[in-house]
Write a protein that holds these residues in place. Structure first.
Motif, PDB file in Angstrom:
ATOM      1  N   THR A  16      12.226  14.962  -5.682  1.00  0.00           N
ATOM      2  CA  THR A  16      12.571  16.022  -4.742  1.00  0.00           C
ATOM      3  C   THR A  16      11.326  16.654  -4.130  1.00  0.00           C
ATOM      4  OG1 THR A  16      14.620  16.510  -5.928  1.00  0.00           O
ATOM      5  CG2 THR A  16      13.748  18.243  -4.512  1.00  0.00           C
ATOM      6  N   LYS A  17      10.287  16.819  -4.937  1.00  0.00           N
ATOM      7  CA  LYS A  17       9.059  17.430  -4.427  1.00  0.00           C
ATOM      8  C   LYS A  17       8.301  16.493  -3.494  1.00  0.00           C
ATOM      9  CE  LYS A  17       8.228  20.802  -8.097  1.00  0.00           C
ATOM     10  NZ  LYS A  17       7.298  21.268  -9.155  1.00  0.00           N
ATOM     11  N   VAL A  18       8.317  15.206  -3.807  1.00  0.00           N
ATOM     12  CA  VAL A  18       7.608  14.244  -2.956  1.00  0.00           C
ATOM     13  C   VAL A  18       8.363  14.014  -1.653  1.00  0.00           C
ATOM     14  CG1 VAL A  18       6.897  11.820  -2.758  1.00  0.00           C
ATOM     15  CG2 VAL A  18       6.431  13.099  -4.865  1.00  0.00           C
ATOM     16  N   PHE A  19       9.689  13.959  -1.727  1.00  0.00           N
ATOM     17  CA  PHE A  19      10.505  13.732  -0.534  1.00  0.00           C
ATOM     18  C   PHE A  19      11.243  15.014  -0.157  1.00  0.00           C
ATOM     19  CE2 PHE A  19      10.166   9.470  -2.517  1.00  0.00           C
ATOM     20  CZ  PHE A  19       9.591   8.782  -1.455  1.00  0.00           C
ATOM     21  N   ALA A  20      12.469  15.157  -0.629  1.00  0.00           N
ATOM     22  CA  ALA A  20      13.272  16.351  -0.365  1.00  0.00           C
ATOM     23  C   ALA A  20      14.553  16.221  -1.173  1.00  0.00           C
ATOM     24  CB  ALA A  20      13.588  16.497   1.130  1.00  0.00           C
ATOM     25  N   ALA A  21      15.346  17.290  -1.206  1.00  0.00           N
ATOM     26  CA  ALA A  21      16.552  17.300  -2.023  1.00  0.00           C
ATOM     27  C   ALA A  21      17.580  16.273  -1.556  1.00  0.00           C
ATOM     28  CB  ALA A  21      17.176  18.695  -2.031  1.00  0.00           C
ATOM     29  N   ASP A  22      17.588  15.943  -0.262  1.00  0.00           N
ATOM     30  CA  ASP A  22      18.588  15.005   0.245  1.00  0.00           C
ATOM     31  C   ASP A  22      18.083  13.558   0.281  1.00  0.00           C
ATOM     32  OD1 ASP A  22      16.733  15.628   2.199  1.00  0.00           O
ATOM     33  OD2 ASP A  22      18.165  15.638   3.858  1.00  0.00           O
ATOM     34  N   GLU A  77       0.836  -1.204   0.000  1.00  0.00           N
ATOM     35  CA  GLU A  77       0.000   0.000   0.000  1.00  0.00           C
ATOM     36  C   GLU A  77       0.869   1.252   0.000  1.00  0.00           C
ATOM     37  OE1 GLU A  77      -3.078   2.440  -0.352  1.00  0.00           O
ATOM     38  OE2 GLU A  77      -3.159   0.252  -0.495  1.00  0.00           O
ATOM     39  N   GLU A  78       1.944   1.257   0.778  1.00  0.00           N
ATOM     40  CA  GLU A  78       2.850   2.404   0.775  1.00  0.00           C
ATOM     41  C   GLU A  78       3.481   2.599  -0.592  1.00  0.00           C
ATOM     42  OE1 GLU A  78       4.400   2.350   5.442  1.00  0.00           O
ATOM     43  OE2 GLU A  78       5.513   1.295   3.883  1.00  0.00           O
ATOM     44  N   GLU A  79       3.845   1.504  -1.229  1.00  0.00           N
ATOM     45  CA  GLU A  79       4.450   1.588  -2.561  1.00  0.00           C
ATOM     46  C   GLU A  79       3.477   2.241  -3.545  1.00  0.00           C
ATOM     47  OE1 GLU A  79       6.195  -1.370  -6.051  1.00  0.00           O
ATOM     48  OE2 GLU A  79       5.694  -2.172  -4.082  1.00  0.00           O
ATOM     49  N   ARG A  80       2.206   1.878  -3.429  1.00  0.00           N
ATOM     50  CA  ARG A  80       1.218   2.448  -4.344  1.00  0.00           C
ATOM     51  C   ARG A  80       1.044   3.942  -4.097  1.00  0.00           C
ATOM     52  NH1 ARG A  80      -4.251  -0.731  -4.626  1.00  0.00           N
ATOM     53  NH2 ARG A  80      -4.366  -0.088  -2.444  1.00  0.00           N
ATOM     54  N   VAL A  81       1.012   4.357  -2.832  1.00  0.00           N
ATOM     55  CA  VAL A  81       0.858   5.780  -2.509  1.00  0.00           C
ATOM     56  C   VAL A  81       2.030   6.587  -3.061  1.00  0.00           C
ATOM     57  CG1 VAL A  81       0.836   7.456  -0.614  1.00  0.00           C
ATOM     58  CG2 VAL A  81      -0.570   5.386  -0.466  1.00  0.00           C
ATOM     59  N   ILE A  82       3.258   6.091  -2.821  1.00  0.00           N
ATOM     60  CA  ILE A  82       4.445   6.797  -3.288  1.00  0.00           C
ATOM     61  C   ILE A  82       4.494   6.825  -4.807  1.00  0.00           C
ATOM     62  CG2 ILE A  82       6.964   6.719  -3.377  1.00  0.00           C
ATOM     63  CD1 ILE A  82       5.832   7.756  -0.748  1.00  0.00           C
ATOM     64  N   HIS A  83       4.186   5.704  -5.427  1.00  0.00           N
ATOM     65  CA  HIS A  83       4.195   5.644  -6.889  1.00  0.00           C
ATOM     66  C   HIS A  83       3.257   6.683  -7.491  1.00  0.00           C
ATOM     67  CE1 HIS A  83       4.210   3.842 -10.935  1.00  0.00           C
ATOM     68  NE2 HIS A  83       2.917   4.087 -10.915  1.00  0.00           N
ATOM     69  N   LYS A 127      10.087   9.926   4.708  1.00  0.00           N
ATOM     70  CA  LYS A 127       9.231   8.841   4.219  1.00  0.00           C
ATOM     71  C   LYS A 127       7.808   8.999   4.743  1.00  0.00           C
ATOM     72  CE  LYS A 127       8.828   3.775   4.423  1.00  0.00           C
ATOM     73  NZ  LYS A 127       9.482   2.530   4.918  1.00  0.00           N
ATOM     74  N   GLN A 128       7.668   9.255   6.030  1.00  0.00           N
ATOM     75  CA  GLN A 128       6.349   9.417   6.617  1.00  0.00           C
ATOM     76  C   GLN A 128       5.641  10.636   6.060  1.00  0.00           C
ATOM     77  OE1 GLN A 128       4.797   7.189   8.390  1.00  0.00           O
ATOM     78  NE2 GLN A 128       2.957   8.470   8.504  1.00  0.00           N
ATOM     79  N   ALA A 129       6.388  11.719   5.877  1.00  0.00           N
ATOM     80  CA  ALA A 129       5.795  12.939   5.320  1.00  0.00           C
ATOM     81  C   ALA A 129       5.264  12.679   3.920  1.00  0.00           C
ATOM     82  CB  ALA A 129       6.833  14.059   5.291  1.00  0.00           C
ATOM     83  N   ALA A 130       6.007  11.925   3.114  1.00  0.00           N
ATOM     84  CA  ALA A 130       5.560  11.621   1.750  1.00  0.00           C
ATOM     85  C   ALA A 130       4.319  10.746   1.772  1.00  0.00           C
ATOM     86  CB  ALA A 130       6.684  10.928   0.989  1.00  0.00           C
ATOM     87  N   LEU A 131       4.263   9.803   2.695  1.00  0.00           N
ATOM     88  CA  LEU A 131       3.124   8.894   2.769  1.00  0.00           C
ATOM     89  C   LEU A 131       1.857   9.588   3.245  1.00  0.00           C
ATOM     90  CD1 LEU A 131       4.906   5.752   4.231  1.00  0.00           C
ATOM     91  CD2 LEU A 131       3.891   5.966   1.954  1.00  0.00           C
ATOM     92  N   THR A 132       2.017  10.663   4.007  1.00  0.00           N
ATOM     93  CA  THR A 132       0.848  11.392   4.502  1.00  0.00           C
ATOM     94  C   THR A 132       0.619  12.677   3.733  1.00  0.00           C
ATOM     95  OG1 THR A 132       2.249  12.448   6.184  1.00  0.00           O
ATOM     96  CG2 THR A 132       1.068  10.452   6.819  1.00  0.00           C
ATOM     97  N   SER A 133       1.354  12.824   2.619  1.00  0.00           N
ATOM     98  CA  SER A 133       1.211  14.005   1.737  1.00  0.00           C
ATOM     99  C   SER A 133       1.562  15.301   2.443  1.00  0.00           C
ATOM    100  CB  SER A 133      -0.221  14.096   1.190  1.00  0.00           C
ATOM    101  OG  SER A 133      -0.540  12.940   0.440  1.00  0.00           O
ATOM    102  N   SER A 134       2.401  15.206   3.473  1.00  0.00           N
ATOM    103  CA  SER A 134       2.845  16.417   4.154  1.00  0.00           C
ATOM    104  C   SER A 134       4.129  16.905   3.503  1.00  0.00           C
ATOM    105  CB  SER A 134       3.123  16.112   5.636  1.00  0.00           C
ATOM    106  OG  SER A 134       1.957  15.648   6.262  1.00  0.00           O
TER     107      SER A 134
END
Length: 301
Positions: free
Chosen positions: A165-171, A52-58, A291-298
């Motif tokens: 970068t937008k979904v996660f961050a530059a690093d 499920e996490e893979e689908r959200v991130i994808h 990772k958590q921020a990306a999964l919760t769209s934060s």
């Protein structure tokens, strides 16, 4: 290659066959499902995703890629993926008795799904300008040095990187590949741990009592996978499915008797502790946060 007529027969037969032998989940007791042991991955699954996490991130990455390509004047069609039916590799081939009884190894369903996928076709030529906009060019590669001594080249400048970068961050890339390398090292060290090796030897002797000759749980799984790949008709698929359930049941029971999971958990914890320096502990906290921020769209800070 499976003959088209056999492929169609397998497709029509698949669901009924898997239900008949118990390889399709039917809901079950939610409380019992919650009690099922979690899969064991290094660093609390820092670089692993549930289906499920893979689908959200994808989906998030594809949406960002669409936006970026539109800004560059291109129409990008999102690529499907992130299936919730396939879980990531189980690095130690651990198996609990409940999963063994209800799903086996999941080998036969995966083999049937693989056969039902359309054959690959030649990829049409695309516009080089489009390709550069999407993935960047050979001149836009950044080389990252990893803790295990490896190096990985990451393309930058394309919309794929912009989306990441937008979904996660530059690093994110540096953190992700660093802990992918460390996870591989932790898995390797765990597999060499004397207590784990002793538990695996005990497991092997145990499954031999049920007629299975395998030095490791992974070897037993591969034996079943080979049989599934060789099954070409309904009867053969049904036979392999039953054999899978039987093997998985013996496997899980022997893992429990040999206390393989406990030995593996302790060895992995020791490997992680040996690998994590103080700076890497901070990096791990950062990775988990992103990772958590990306999964919760934060949006990351």
């Amino acid at each position: 290659m499976v003959h088209p007529l056999i492929r169609r027969a397998l497709s029509a037969f698949a669901a009924a066959a898997l239900v008949a032998v118990g390889l399709v989940g039917c809901g079950g007791d939610p409380a019992a499902d919650r009690a099922r042991p979690a899969r064991l991955y290094p660093f609390a699954s820092a670089v692993y995703y549930t289906p499920e996490e893979e689908r959200v991130i994808h989906d998030a990455l594809e949406n960002r890629t669409v936006e970026c390509m539109r800004e560059r004047g291109f129409d990008y069609q999102p690529v499907g993926g992130g299936s919730a039916d396939v879980e990531p590799d189980n690095p130690y081939a651990l198996l609990d008795t409940r999963t063994a009884a209800t799903h086996g190894y999941g080998i036969v369903p995966a083999e049937i799904q693989q056969r039902q996928r359309p054959a690959a076709t030649d990829t049409p030529q695309t516009d080089p300008t489009y390709d550069r906009a999407l993935v960047g060019s050979q001149d836009d590669l950044v080389t990252l040095s990893l803790p295990g001594g490896e190096q990985v080249s990451v393309a930058v400048g394309g919309c794929v990187t912009v989306a990441r970068t937008k979904v996660f961050a530059a690093d994110w890339d540096t953190l992700y590949y660093t802990f992918q390398s460390l996870s591989n090292q932790a898995i390797e060290r765990t597999g060499k741990d004397p207590a784990v090796n002793a538990a695996v030897a005990s497991w092997s002797a145990c499954v031999a009592e049920s007629g299975y000759r395998a030095a490791t749980p992974g070897e037993l799984r591969e034996q079943l996978a080979q049989r599934a790949r060789q099954a070409t008709d309904d009867a053969a698929v049904r036979e392999v499915a039953r054999a899978e359930l039987a093997a998985a049941g013996a496997d899980a029971a022997c893992q429990e008797r040999a206390r393989l999971r406990e030995a593996t958990e302790q060895a992995q914890a020791a490997a992680e502790a040996a690998l994590l320096t103080a700076p890497l502990q901070q990096d791990l906290a950062r990775l988990r946060h992103l990772k958590q921020a990306a999964l919760t769209s934060s949006p990351p800070p």
